[in-house]
Scaffold this motif. Structure first.
Motif, PDB file in Angstrom:
ATOM      1  N   TYR A   1       3.092   9.977  -0.495  1.00  0.00           N
ATOM      2  CA  TYR A   1       2.828  10.508  -1.841  1.00  0.00           C
ATOM      3  C   TYR A   1       1.674  11.492  -1.825  1.00  0.00           C
ATOM      4  CZ  TYR A   1       5.964   6.944  -3.652  1.00  0.00           C
ATOM      5  OH  TYR A   1       7.072   6.186  -3.911  1.00  0.00           O
TER       6      TYR A   1
ATOM      7  N   ALA B   1       9.503   3.634   1.932  1.00  0.00           N
ATOM      8  CA  ALA B   1       8.441   4.208   1.100  1.00  0.00           C
ATOM      9  C   ALA B   1       8.178   5.643   1.534  1.00  0.00           C
ATOM     10  CB  ALA B   1       7.161   3.392   1.266  1.00  0.00           C
TER      11      ALA B   1
ATOM     12  N   THR C   1      -4.894   5.347   2.655  1.00  0.00           N
ATOM     13  CA  THR C   1      -4.082   4.181   2.334  1.00  0.00           C
ATOM     14  C   THR C   1      -4.548   3.600   1.000  1.00  0.00           C
ATOM     15  OG1 THR C   1      -3.796   3.745   4.660  1.00  0.00           O
ATOM     16  CG2 THR C   1      -3.316   1.922   3.180  1.00  0.00           C
TER      17      THR C   1
ATOM     18  N   THR D   1       2.966   4.698  -9.189  1.00  0.00           N
ATOM     19  CA  THR D   1       3.359   4.497  -7.790  1.00  0.00           C
ATOM     20  C   THR D   1       3.248   3.024  -7.384  1.00  0.00           C
ATOM     21  OG1 THR D   1       2.553   6.723  -7.402  1.00  0.00           O
ATOM     22  CG2 THR D   1       3.011   5.421  -5.445  1.00  0.00           C
TER      23      THR D   1
ATOM     24  N   ARG E   1       6.229   1.225  -5.509  1.00  0.00           N
ATOM     25  CA  ARG E   1       6.125   0.539  -4.218  1.00  0.00           C
ATOM     26  C   ARG E   1       6.663  -0.891  -4.316  1.00  0.00           C
ATOM     27  NH1 ARG E   1       6.862   0.604  -0.704  1.00  0.00           N
ATOM     28  NH2 ARG E   1       5.300  -0.322   0.653  1.00  0.00           N
TER      29      ARG E   1
ATOM     30  N   ALA F   1      -1.611  -0.927  -3.680  1.00  0.00           N
ATOM     31  CA  ALA F   1      -0.814  -0.933  -4.924  1.00  0.00           C
ATOM     32  C   ALA F   1      -1.276  -2.080  -5.819  1.00  0.00           C
ATOM     33  CB  ALA F   1       0.662  -1.089  -4.586  1.00  0.00           C
TER      34      ALA F   1
ATOM     35  N   THR G   1       0.864  -1.187   0.000  1.00  0.00           N
ATOM     36  CA  THR G   1       0.000   0.000   0.000  1.00  0.00           C
ATOM     37  C   THR G   1       0.897   1.232   0.000  1.00  0.00           C
ATOM     38  OG1 THR G   1      -0.016   0.110   2.395  1.00  0.00           O
ATOM     39  CG2 THR G   1      -1.802  -1.127   1.369  1.00  0.00           C
ATOM     40  N   TRP G   2       0.297   2.401  -0.235  1.00  0.00           N
ATOM     41  CA  TRP G   2       1.030   3.633   0.020  1.00  0.00           C
ATOM     42  C   TRP G   2       0.105   4.660   0.652  1.00  0.00           C
ATOM     43  CZ3 TRP G   2      -0.337   2.937  -5.267  1.00  0.00           C
ATOM     44  CH2 TRP G   2      -0.998   4.001  -5.883  1.00  0.00           C
ATOM     45  N   ASP G   3       0.759   5.643   1.237  1.00  0.00           N
ATOM     46  CA  ASP G   3       0.054   6.700   1.935  1.00  0.00           C
ATOM     47  C   ASP G   3      -0.126   7.880   0.974  1.00  0.00           C
ATOM     48  OD1 ASP G   3      -0.814   8.620   3.677  1.00  0.00           O
ATOM     49  OD2 ASP G   3       1.122   8.889   4.670  1.00  0.00           O
ATOM     50  N   GLU G   4      -1.377   8.129   0.588  1.00  0.00           N
ATOM     51  CA  GLU G   4      -1.684   9.162  -0.415  1.00  0.00           C
ATOM     52  C   GLU G   4      -2.427  10.323   0.243  1.00  0.00           C
ATOM     53  OE1 GLU G   4      -1.251   9.273  -4.005  1.00  0.00           O
ATOM     54  OE2 GLU G   4      -2.007  11.303  -3.668  1.00  0.00           O
TER      55      GLU G   4
END
Ligand code: GLU
Length: 289
Positions: A246, A243, A181, A229, A233, A184, A167-170
């Protein structure tokens, strides 16, 4: 540790209003948060990047009132570092060479489409349709030794199986308005190219290596890179890189609603400057006051 922001243009044309927006957003967020602001020149493609465009980036950003740390990282000077990362992925058995030409790939895609729609990646390009994974080690070595052009691809199925859920933090708003969250989905890109015979790295590989190496903690960039992204990731996970957070910002569009292009004079910062437009007017035009 103060947050670290970066603006990472490619010197393959003159900067436009969209670049001004992205650069100013990064610069101001860095200033407001007591963070650092870095400029990175993404010049891995020698066929499209030019020194005069690079010079113009420095001039246009300074004109906008932006200041950055020295020295500026120029990707063309760090190819060995990207190759080291590629070798780590190779050592994990996650990289294979493919040898089809663009024309051959187009033919294979047309064939797949005729059998039923072949999947497209988030940018609309067909996924790799070839069968290079099935080439024997001997055949690969023969083709390489014969000097055949090749692309080194990530074996996406094995890579995602190894990395697991990511996952990423957007904090921006992605194309579908997602924030928080984000899950990806690198598999949507298929077996992406990590390097080519004539360009021994790629955008995806160099950007994750550099963001980690430069300690970038906040990636603020256009929404057009939101889906990329997922690949970033995945590479970060495989290469044990941290990471960043973003924020994918809205894109500045022209009067017809199209994305700006480096080849359109009317929205180019140099042209606007030459016609007497001030930095304050630029800020106004892109909605920054
Ligand atoms: N070099 C890329 C571009 O000019 C931006 C890379 C990034 O911000 O991750 O579009």
């Amino acid at each position: 540790m103060p947050p670290v922001f970066r603006f990472a243009p490619s010197p393959n044309g003159y900067l436009h209003l969209g670049h001004a927006y992205s650069a100013l957003l990064n610069f101001e967020r860095a200033r407001e948060s007591g963070g650092r602001f870095l400029l990175r020149i993404e010049d891995i493609d020698p066929t499209r990047c030019r020194p005069d465009y690079e010079q113009a980036i420095y001039e246009d950003l300074a004109w906008l009132g932006i200041a950055w740390e020295q020295p500026v990282r120029r990707q063309s000077q760090h190819i060995a570092e990207y190759q080291a990362a590629l070798q780590r992925l190779q050592a994990m058995g996650l990289v294979y060479p493919s040898f089809e030409s663009r024309a051959e790939i187009a033919r294979l895609v047309a064939q797949r489409d005729a059998d039923g729609a072949w999947p497209r990646d988030p940018d609309g390009a067909p996924l790799y349709p070839g069968a290079a994974t099935t080439l024997s080690v001997v055949r690969r070595a023969e083709l390489m030794a014969a000097g055949a052009p090749y692309a080194l691809r990530l074996d996406m199925a094995s890579a995602t199986a190894r990395a697991g859920r990511l996952t990423w933090d957007e904090s921006g708003a992605g194309p579908s308005g997602v924030t928080g969250t984000v899950e990806a989905r690198p598999e949507a890109w298929g077996d992406v190219i990590l390097a080519r015979k004539e360009t021994p790295t790629s955008y995806h590989l160099s950007v994750v290596v550099d963001d980690a190496l430069q300690g970038v903690t906040e990636v603020v960039r256009g929404q057009d890179l939101f889906h990329a992204t997922s690949v970033h990731r995945l590479l970060q996970a495989l290469l044990d890189l941290p990471a960043p957070a973003y924020r994918h910002h809205q894109l500045i569009r022209d009067a017809e609603g199209h994305k700006l292009s480096k080849s359109t004079q009317a929205t180019g910062l140099r042209t606007l400057r030459a016609t007497g437009v001030s930095p304050a007017e630029i800020r106004h035009r892109i909605g920054l006051v």
